[in-house]
Design a protein around this motif. Sequence first.
Motif, PDB file in Angstrom:
ATOM      1  N   GLN A 146      52.520  25.787  49.638  1.00 24.63           N
ATOM      2  CA  GLN A 146      50.934  25.880  50.882  1.00 24.63           C
ATOM      3  C   GLN A 146      50.063  24.799  49.345  1.00 24.63           C
ATOM      4  O   GLN A 146      49.652  23.917  50.209  1.00 24.63           O
ATOM      5  CB  GLN A 146      50.121  27.178  50.036  1.00 24.63           C
ATOM      6  N   ALA A 187      47.904  28.872  57.398  1.00 24.01           N
ATOM      7  CA  ALA A 187      48.116  30.024  57.946  1.00 24.01           C
ATOM      8  C   ALA A 187      49.943  30.958  57.851  1.00 24.01           C
ATOM      9  O   ALA A 187      49.474  31.350  58.081  1.00 24.01           O
ATOM     10  CB  ALA A 187      47.345  30.667  59.246  1.00 24.01           C
ATOM     11  N   TYR A 190      52.187  30.362  56.207  1.00 24.03           N
ATOM     12  CA  TYR A 190      52.566  30.500  54.201  1.00 24.03           C
ATOM     13  C   TYR A 190      51.482  31.886  54.250  1.00 24.03           C
ATOM     14  O   TYR A 190      52.123  32.623  53.951  1.00 24.03           O
ATOM     15  CB  TYR A 190      51.773  29.523  53.669  1.00 24.03           C
ATOM     16  N   GLY A 191      50.136  32.451  54.653  1.00 23.57           N
ATOM     17  CA  GLY A 191      50.164  33.704  54.526  1.00 23.57           C
ATOM     18  C   GLY A 191      49.969  34.273  55.293  1.00 23.57           C
ATOM     19  O   GLY A 191      50.407  35.418  54.931  1.00 23.57           O
ATOM     20  N   ARG A 192      51.403  34.049  56.744  1.00 29.84           N
ATOM     21  CA  ARG A 192      51.456  34.815  57.040  1.00 29.84           C
ATOM     22  C   ARG A 192      52.733  36.145  56.524  1.00 29.84           C
ATOM     23  O   ARG A 192      53.020  37.457  56.238  1.00 29.84           O
ATOM     24  CB  ARG A 192      51.738  34.876  58.358  1.00 29.84           C
ATOM     25  N   ASP A 203      51.825  37.470  53.160  1.00 30.28           N
ATOM     26  CA  ASP A 203      51.565  39.357  54.211  1.00 30.28           C
ATOM     27  C   ASP A 203      52.454  40.396  53.989  1.00 30.28           C
ATOM     28  O   ASP A 203      53.488  41.351  53.728  1.00 30.28           O
ATOM     29  CB  ASP A 203      50.489  39.020  55.767  1.00 30.28           C
ATOM     30  N   TYR A 262      46.685  42.857  50.656  1.00 32.36           N
ATOM     31  CA  TYR A 262      47.100  42.794  52.605  1.00 32.36           C
ATOM     32  C   TYR A 262      45.926  43.096  53.638  1.00 32.36           C
ATOM     33  O   TYR A 262      45.989  44.904  53.167  1.00 32.36           O
ATOM     34  CB  TYR A 262      48.276  43.753  53.120  1.00 32.36           C
TER      35      TYR A 262
END
Length: 461
Positions: free
Chosen positions: A238, A301, A303-305, A308, A327
């Motif tokens: 990211q 986004a 990368y964020g998923r 998580d 999370y």
Amino acid sequence: MTTPALPSLSLSDAERDAVALLSATAAEDTWRLRTLDSYYEGMSRMANLGIAVPPALQAVRTVTGWPRLAVDALDERLDVDALRCPDAPGAEDELSAIWTANDLGNESQLAHLDALVYGRSYLTVGVGDDGSPLLSVESPQHMSVDYDVRTRTLRVALRLVSVGSQRSATLYLPDQTVYLEGSGDGWSVADRRPHDLGVVPVVRLANRQRTADRNGSSEITEEVRALTDAACRTLLGQEIAREFFAAPQRYILGAAESSFQGPDGAQRSAWETYIGRYLALERDEDGNTPEVGQFPAYDPAVYGRIVDTYARLMAGVTALPAHMLGYTTDNPASAEAIRSSEARLIKKAERRQRTFSAPWSQAMSLALRLSGAGQVPAVEVQWRDPSTPTVAAQADATTKLVSAGILPAESEVTLERAGIDRAQRLRIVQDRRRSAGRAALDSLADHFTGARAPSGEGMAA
């Protein structure tokens, strides 16, 4: 006239073999212990695959802190509340004095933390300069032991300390403690102190033992390390994507070479070319207008998923509630759901309390023996509740038990169930005794006052 025996200033063959064996064992464990420490401190370096990370960004570091969370969330629920001697309540004051004098309220947390990080930690029991029991917490980075699985006791222990070129060691034996100093490639005896305890004055706190591995294992397991590395690589991706896509990549088709040159004909730099304004471009020799476009940027986004997903996997491995790992969902969890999600963590803490109770009991029993207590009673360790109930919930549950006749109102157990710590319980007991004494004196005074009253005084008219 008998001549007193002088302590030997040289190591026996058995002692020399023990020092060599335990020194080799300590050297073998060094790399593993340092690796676990680096993960806990957030200083581990993940392997660079050399595919997506350009050389200019290889120095960028990303940290999740998940190994520290996995350890600290468990360690914070391991607090020794009191030491009990059911067979000899009078010895509890001596135990409390030893505990306070050695600052074990704080030192015990270090012992638990090292046991959770490294898989084991150690307690040494000796005598201080003033003759009182001295308990110290030792790291497995400096301590190595020979453990007898059959008797579940230590045969011998060695503490190694190196400061620059100077080396020192302490050899703990069942009958004496030998202090060593480094001498070339070997050791020389600096002092011998007999203790005649019959056991090695070192106690081991082992975490997550197995029948085939009595040394204990860390809470920072292979799964935790792998998920931590995967999350760090995702966060690094990211960071790299941000560098590449913070400014959208553009392209120009059909532009003349002069569009990328300065007034003096020199070639423009890449940055000057990017920020340059191409609002008006000349047509080429065929009269065609250059085509200007922009490459679509990668959605960060994603990368964020991915992170998580790793957080949910980490929660399953470590028994941590997902919200502790960062999370979150659009709908926050209720208080009941949060308490339910902590059930595995609470049970895990209860298991660790049971595991660490025996070592603390053994260490405090040795301390009582060194203090000259004579007949040493069995020592029980009382822990604080590892769950997180509210004060109102504890008081309500205790009140119901008293109302049902299960607990007596004046019992100290009732005060413990209400969440009152040991210092406050002692003050409450003392206040009750003073109140009972004053009530007895008042009753006695009323009795004698009534006995001296004139005939008929105090009777109803």
